[in-house]
Scaffold this motif. Structure first.
Motif, PDB file in Angstrom:
ATOM      1  N   SER A 232     -13.963 -82.572 -33.881  1.00  0.00           N
ATOM      2  CA  SER A 232     -12.711 -83.255 -33.537  1.00  0.00           C
ATOM      3  C   SER A 232     -11.529 -82.659 -34.294  1.00  0.00           C
ATOM      4  O   SER A 232     -10.462 -82.420 -33.719  1.00  0.00           O
TER       5      SER A 232
ATOM      6  N   CYS B 228     -18.913 -86.497 -26.735  1.00  0.00           N
ATOM      7  CA  CYS B 228     -18.323 -85.905 -25.523  1.00  0.00           C
ATOM      8  C   CYS B 228     -17.155 -86.751 -25.009  1.00  0.00           C
ATOM      9  O   CYS B 228     -16.109 -86.216 -24.619  1.00  0.00           O
TER      10      CYS B 228
ATOM     11  N   LEU C 118     -24.352 -88.166 -29.023  1.00  0.00           N
ATOM     12  CA  LEU C 118     -23.741 -86.981 -28.405  1.00  0.00           C
ATOM     13  C   LEU C 118     -22.853 -87.376 -27.232  1.00  0.00           C
ATOM     14  O   LEU C 118     -21.800 -86.767 -27.002  1.00  0.00           O
ATOM     15  N   VAL C 119     -23.279 -88.401 -26.486  1.00  0.00           N
ATOM     16  CA  VAL C 119     -22.425 -88.925 -25.407  1.00  0.00           C
ATOM     17  C   VAL C 119     -21.128 -89.449 -26.004  1.00  0.00           C
ATOM     18  O   VAL C 119     -20.035 -89.212 -25.470  1.00  0.00           O
TER      19      VAL C 119
ATOM     20  N   ILE D  74     -14.107 -86.197 -27.375  1.00  0.00           N
ATOM     21  CA  ILE D  74     -13.394 -84.935 -27.172  1.00  0.00           C
ATOM     22  C   ILE D  74     -12.552 -84.987 -25.898  1.00  0.00           C
ATOM     23  O   ILE D  74     -11.389 -84.555 -25.884  1.00  0.00           O
ATOM     24  N   ALA D  75     -13.126 -85.539 -24.826  1.00  0.00           N
ATOM     25  CA  ALA D  75     -12.394 -85.627 -23.559  1.00  0.00           C
ATOM     26  C   ALA D  75     -11.147 -86.489 -23.707  1.00  0.00           C
ATOM     27  O   ALA D  75     -10.053 -86.115 -23.248  1.00  0.00           O
TER      28      ALA D  75
END
Length: 364
Positions: free
Chosen positions: A178, A11, A7-8, A14-15
């Motif tokens: 994504s 994240c 999950l990290v 996406i950033a």
């Protein structure tokens, strides 16, 4: 713990995708030569894959897993095969920087196979197939290849029974999120550009509207003041246009306005600014243009319009005329801020003198 790490990864992905997409638009990469655009996209995607590897999950002493396939998939879906291939090569090389191990070779085989599957899927499915279907097949191919390779590399069933289902779930989640995110940004950007265009372009003729005219004209006025250049303005109006609308109808009038816009563009210089200022009123900004040259251009426009046949339907054509006012800084106007007012007064003189005329002389 495993899911938390994945999950990290998501994240971070996406950033960085947000930063990449915004930077790509700001630099107008899509308007550059194809090899420059491909290089930018491929290197950006590869760099993203490298960053994802840096935050990867250590499964064994030699094996790491992450979502590095997603940049390759996104480039294949939204940009093309060439940048996706470059991205994949960079990711492969980057993996070996973490160590030349059996797992590194396994990662290389994984990337080569998924790129091959992505190429096949993108070629077999035409452009009309929606993104969800394409991305589903690509993620499925990735997961299948990943499962085979990770099973060969990691021979611990206890690890595999947690790793493989978790990876499948996060891969689908990351892939769909994504694709949705990038597609949403693309649509938002398209709508923003469209709104910007509609805010500056006349909906009927495709010329600059009055708002854009004001913006551009103020820039030219500032430039004329600072550099001491001559600046001319033509304001023109269709003679008896109300009669045309009353006789033939507003659709016919609209056709005439569209056609007139084209006539104006054909009879002005490539860097002159043609605008529709409202109704049947048009203007032409003539940068670095003395009064005598502005008069010549205005006369050419007037004559071309009077000789042009304007179609109002499939069978009928009519002729119209225009009256034109001309003002030039600093020859006929001492204050550039007064150019528009002066040109409008000259247009009024041209109309009062019998129409189908050009005038640059009027009372202050």
């Amino acid at each position: 713990m495993l899911i938390d790490h994945l999950l990290v990864n998501l994240c971070i992905l996406i950033a960085l995708l947000f930063v990449y997409v915004q930077l790509r638009w700001k630099l107008k990469v899509e308007k550059k030569k194809w090899y420059i655009a491909d290089l930018f996209d491929g290197v950006a995607g590869g760099s993203l894959g490298m960053i994802l590897m840096y935050y990867s999950i250590q499964v064994t002493s030699e094996t790491i897993v992450d979502l590095r396939f997603i940049p390759v998939m996104l480039l294949t879906l939204f940009i093309g095969i060439r940048p996706a291939l470059l991205c994949g090569v960079i990711i492969i090389v980057g993996r070996f920087l973490y160590g030349v191990t059996l797992s590194a070779y396994g990662a290389m085989v994984l990337m080569i196979l998924i790129m091959l599957f992505y190429f096949i899927i993108s070629r077999l499915l035409n452009k009309n197939v929606n993104l969800n279907k394409k991305s589903s097949l690509m993620i499925l191919a990735t997961n299948l290849v990943f499962t085979v390779i990770i099973t060969i590399l990691v021979r611990d069933f206890g690890v595999l029974k947690i790793l493989v289902p978790s990876y499948w779930g996060i891969a689908y989640l990351g892939g769909f999120v994504s694709v949705f995110f990038v597609n949403f940004q693309r649509k938002s950007h398209f709508l923003l550009e469209r709104y910007k265009e509609e805010a500056s372009i006349d909906y009927l003729t495709g010329l600059n509207n009055v708002r854009q005219f004001d913006y551009i004209f103020n820039m030219f006025v500032k430039n004329a003041k600072e550099k001491g250049e001559k600046l001319s303005l033509l304001t023109l109006d269709i003679d008896y246009f109300k009669k045309v609308n009353d006789t033939y109808g507003h659709p016919a009038g609209d056709k005439i306005l569209i056609e007139l816009g084209q006539v104006l563009k054909n009879n002005t210089r490539s860097f002159d600014i043609v605008s529709r200022n409202g109704g049947e009123e048009f203007s032409v900004i003539l940068p670095d243009c003395p009064n005598h040259q502005a008069m010549e251009i205005a006369e050419r426009i007037r004559e071309s319009v009077s000789q042009h046949s304007f179609p109002i339907d499939e069978k009928q054509q009519i002729n119209i005329t225009v009256s034109i006012g001309v003002a030039t800084y600093p020859e006929t106007v001492h204050d550039p801020e007064e150019i528009v007012k002066k040109a409008d007064k000259c247009l009024y003189v041209a109309k009062q003198s019998g129409r189908n005329r050009v005038s640059s002389i009027c009372h202050h």
